[in-house]
Scaffold this motif. Structure first.
Motif, mmCIF file in Angstrom:
data_model
loop_
_atom_site.group_PDB
_atom_site.id
_atom_site.type_symbol
_atom_site.label_atom_id
_atom_site.label_comp_id
_atom_site.label_asym_id
_atom_site.label_seq_id
_atom_site.Cartn_x
_atom_site.Cartn_y
_atom_site.Cartn_z
ATOM 1 N N LEU A 166 0.963 -1.549 -0.197
ATOM 2 C CA LEU A 166 -0.111 -0.256 0.048
ATOM 3 C C LEU A 166 0.749 1.275 -0.252
ATOM 4 C CD1 LEU A 166 -2.477 -0.481 2.570
ATOM 5 C CD2 LEU A 166 -2.752 -0.795 0.267
ATOM 6 N N TYR A 167 0.682 2.204 -0.571
ATOM 7 C CA TYR A 167 1.437 3.328 -0.508
ATOM 8 C C TYR A 167 0.547 4.200 -1.263
ATOM 9 C CZ TYR A 167 0.794 2.619 -5.942
ATOM 10 O OH TYR A 167 0.321 3.052 -6.765
ATOM 11 N N SER A 168 0.930 5.444 -0.127
ATOM 12 C CA SER A 168 0.157 6.342 -0.051
ATOM 13 C C SER A 168 1.252 8.029 -1.015
ATOM 14 C CB SER A 168 -0.410 7.959 1.195
ATOM 15 O OG SER A 168 0.865 7.832 2.245
ATOM 16 N N LYS A 169 1.032 9.502 -0.414
ATOM 17 C CA LYS A 169 1.822 10.247 -1.495
ATOM 18 C C LYS A 169 3.107 10.160 -0.370
ATOM 19 C CE LYS A 169 0.129 13.785 -4.150
ATOM 20 N NZ LYS A 169 -1.060 13.085 -3.898
ATOM 21 N N GLU A 170 2.785 10.169 1.259
ATOM 22 C CA GLU A 170 4.180 10.001 2.133
ATOM 23 C C GLU A 170 4.417 8.862 2.627
ATOM 24 O OE1 GLU A 170 1.868 12.379 4.526
ATOM 25 O OE2 GLU A 170 2.331 14.238 3.086
ATOM 26 N N LYS A 171 3.465 7.456 2.526
ATOM 27 C CA LYS A 171 3.987 5.929 3.021
ATOM 28 C C LYS A 171 4.094 4.788 2.559
ATOM 29 C CE LYS A 171 4.229 7.594 7.818
ATOM 30 N NZ LYS A 171 3.893 7.446 8.969
ATOM 31 N N PHE A 172 4.798 3.759 3.057
ATOM 32 C CA PHE A 172 5.019 2.831 2.295
ATOM 33 C C PHE A 172 4.409 1.879 3.467
ATOM 34 C CE2 PHE A 172 7.822 4.238 -0.370
ATOM 35 C CZ PHE A 172 7.231 3.693 -2.112
ATOM 36 N N LEU A 173 3.104 0.593 3.058
ATOM 37 C CA LEU A 173 2.881 0.047 4.233
ATOM 38 C C LEU A 173 3.141 -1.724 3.405
ATOM 39 C CD1 LEU A 173 1.733 -1.373 6.720
ATOM 40 C CD2 LEU A 173 -0.650 -0.767 5.653
ATOM 41 N N GLN A 174 3.888 -2.535 3.768
ATOM 42 C CA GLN A 174 3.820 -3.097 2.745
ATOM 43 C C GLN A 174 3.950 -5.209 3.529
ATOM 44 O OE1 GLN A 174 7.863 -4.262 1.155
ATOM 45 N NE2 GLN A 174 6.295 -4.724 -1.047
ATOM 46 N N CYS A 175 3.074 -5.651 3.391
ATOM 47 C CA CYS A 175 3.060 -6.942 3.525
ATOM 48 C C CYS A 175 4.349 -8.114 2.703
ATOM 49 C CB CYS A 175 1.871 -7.979 3.634
ATOM 50 S SG CYS A 175 1.736 -10.061 4.347
ATOM 51 N N ILE A 176 5.076 -9.434 3.898
ATOM 52 C CA ILE A 176 5.512 -9.997 2.686
ATOM 53 C C ILE A 176 4.946 -11.358 3.498
ATOM 54 C CG2 ILE A 176 6.696 -8.495 1.287
ATOM 55 C CD1 ILE A 176 9.317 -9.324 3.240
ATOM 56 N N GLU A 177 5.371 -12.506 2.136
ATOM 57 C CA GLU A 177 4.890 -14.430 3.146
ATOM 58 C C GLU A 177 5.635 -14.448 2.268
ATOM 59 O OE1 GLU A 177 0.766 -12.963 3.376
ATOM 60 O OE2 GLU A 177 0.313 -13.614 1.481
ATOM 61 N N GLY A 178 6.035 -15.691 3.491
ATOM 62 C CA GLY A 178 6.891 -17.075 2.412
ATOM 63 C C GLY A 178 8.002 -17.122 2.950
ATOM 64 N N GLU A 179 9.015 -18.061 2.752
ATOM 65 C CA GLU A 179 9.503 -18.692 3.696
ATOM 66 C C GLU A 179 10.251 -17.178 4.511
ATOM 67 O OE1 GLU A 179 10.637 -21.976 4.520
ATOM 68 O OE2 GLU A 179 11.825 -21.547 5.737
ATOM 69 N N LEU A 180 9.831 -18.391 5.742
ATOM 70 C CA LEU A 180 10.935 -16.738 6.888
ATOM 71 C C LEU A 180 12.400 -16.686 6.503
ATOM 72 C CD1 LEU A 180 10.984 -16.054 9.856
ATOM 73 C CD2 LEU A 180 12.381 -17.678 10.169
ATOM 74 N N SER A 181 13.801 -16.932 6.153
ATOM 75 C CA SER A 181 14.431 -16.753 5.324
ATOM 76 C C SER A 181 15.108 -15.772 4.848
ATOM 77 C CB SER A 181 15.383 -18.132 5.663
ATOM 78 O OG SER A 181 15.410 -18.872 4.360
ATOM 79 N N HIS A 182 13.603 -16.238 3.491
ATOM 80 C CA HIS A 182 13.848 -15.523 2.525
ATOM 81 C C HIS A 182 12.726 -14.196 2.720
ATOM 82 C CE1 HIS A 182 13.371 -19.311 -0.432
ATOM 83 N NE2 HIS A 182 14.392 -19.012 -0.288
ATOM 84 N N LEU A 183 12.063 -14.481 3.748
ATOM 85 C CA LEU A 183 11.930 -12.495 4.087
ATOM 86 C C LEU A 183 12.713 -11.565 4.576
ATOM 87 C CD1 LEU A 183 7.621 -13.584 6.060
ATOM 88 C CD2 LEU A 183 8.559 -12.912 3.085
ATOM 89 N N LEU A 184 13.806 -12.243 5.942
ATOM 90 C CA LEU A 184 14.727 -11.830 6.165
ATOM 91 C C LEU A 184 15.733 -11.292 5.247
ATOM 92 C CD1 LEU A 184 15.541 -13.929 9.655
ATOM 93 C CD2 LEU A 184 13.562 -11.618 9.157
ATOM 94 N N ALA A 185 15.831 -12.247 4.499
ATOM 95 C CA ALA A 185 16.959 -11.829 3.157
ATOM 96 C C ALA A 185 16.878 -10.462 2.664
ATOM 97 C CB ALA A 185 17.492 -12.800 2.525
ATOM 98 N N LEU A 186 15.030 -10.717 1.785
ATOM 99 C CA LEU A 186 14.530 -9.537 1.058
ATOM 100 C C LEU A 186 14.355 -8.057 2.397
ATOM 101 C CD1 LEU A 186 12.731 -8.699 -0.907
ATOM 102 C CD2 LEU A 186 11.354 -9.479 -0.094
ATOM 103 N N TYR A 187 13.763 -7.911 3.773
ATOM 104 C CA TYR A 187 13.382 -7.045 4.393
ATOM 105 C C TYR A 187 14.803 -6.282 4.025
ATOM 106 C CZ TYR A 187 12.368 -3.831 7.953
ATOM 107 O OH TYR A 187 11.960 -2.979 8.517
ATOM 108 N N ASP A 188 16.512 -7.114 4.288
ATOM 109 C CA ASP A 188 17.735 -6.579 4.134
ATOM 110 C C ASP A 188 17.733 -5.713 2.956
ATOM 111 O OD1 ASP A 188 18.166 -7.302 7.111
ATOM 112 O OD2 ASP A 188 19.267 -9.122 6.318
ATOM 113 N N LYS A 189 17.322 -5.779 2.185
ATOM 114 C CA LYS A 189 17.137 -5.157 0.996
ATOM 115 C C LYS A 189 16.312 -4.130 0.837
ATOM 116 C CE LYS A 189 16.336 -7.338 -2.895
ATOM 117 N NZ LYS A 189 16.664 -8.702 -4.226
ATOM 118 N N ILE A 190 15.639 -4.857 1.491
ATOM 119 C CA ILE A 190 14.035 -3.338 0.558
ATOM 120 C C ILE A 190 15.042 -2.254 1.581
ATOM 121 C CG2 ILE A 190 12.254 -2.761 1.817
ATOM 122 C CD1 ILE A 190 10.846 -5.316 0.618
ATOM 123 N N LYS A 191 14.621 -2.351 2.919
ATOM 124 C CA LYS A 191 16.016 -1.592 4.221
ATOM 125 C C LYS A 191 16.661 -0.550 3.626
ATOM 126 C CE LYS A 191 16.723 -3.997 7.695
ATOM 127 N NZ LYS A 191 16.939 -4.229 8.909
#
Ligand SMILES: Cc1cc2nc3c(=O)[nH]c(=O)nc-3n(C[C@H](O)[C@H](O)[C@H](O)COP(=O)(O)O)c2cc1C
Length: 139
Positions: free
Chosen positions: A41-66
């Motif tokens: 979800l995105y507005s002019k000022e914010k993002f709100l994201q849900c990602i779901e999947g295998e835990l290790s893949h989520l952590l790796a993706l979140y590290d990259k997205i950050k």
């Protein structure tokens, strides 16, 4: 282990709507390879994201997205194991939300709308509630 991760962040003023299109495109491509699903979800000022999947893949993706310069100040709202996905049919669905729009308000009750605003400002709700509120935008 199947898990869900939720976060909010500040959209960079330099992040255009075309940039978001690009984010969604690459996300669909990359997430499919890792069996990750979710919504952004995105507005002019914010993002709100849900990602779901295998835990290790989520952590790796979140590290990259950050590290992505198109946003900043990511706050993780929840990381929880789940039995099933909330968004099984989307590699990454995007939806723009405008808090000031009437049609936006009509999608939720006053209480849900207040909860959503709290979530966007990084205030705690359970991961389950965040998932439920996000789902209101995709029904
Ligand atoms: C708010 C936001 C959400 C993003 N979500 C994802 C996502 O779900 N999956 C993904 O692969 N990249 C996502 N990205 C993009 C990544 O930060 C990164 O640019 C992209 O994965 C390309 O990385 P690569 O060059 O390593 O392929 C997101 C970026 C932002 C700013």
């Amino acid at each position: 282990m199947l898990a869900q991760l939720f976060y909010v962040s500040k959209r960079s003023p330099k992040c255009s709507d075309e940039d978001i299109e690009k984010i969604l495109q690459i996300s669909v491509e990359n997430n499919a390879k890792k069996n990750i699903t979710g919504v952004l979800l995105y507005s002019k000022e914010k993002f709100l994201q849900c990602i779901e999947g295998e835990l290790s893949h989520l952590l790796a993706l979140y590290d990259k997205i950050k590290l992505d310069k198109r946003h900043s100040e990511a706050i993780m709202l929840g990381l929880v194991p789940v039995k099933e996905r909330n968004f099984p049919s989307w590699q990454m669905a995007g939806k723009s939300v405008d808090l000031n729009k009437v049609d936006f308000k009509s999608q939720m009750s006053a209480a849900e709308s207040e909860e959503f605003e709290n979530i966007l400002s990084g205030k705690a709700s359970s991961a389950e509630r965040v998932g439920k509120i996000i789902q209101l935008f995709f029904r």
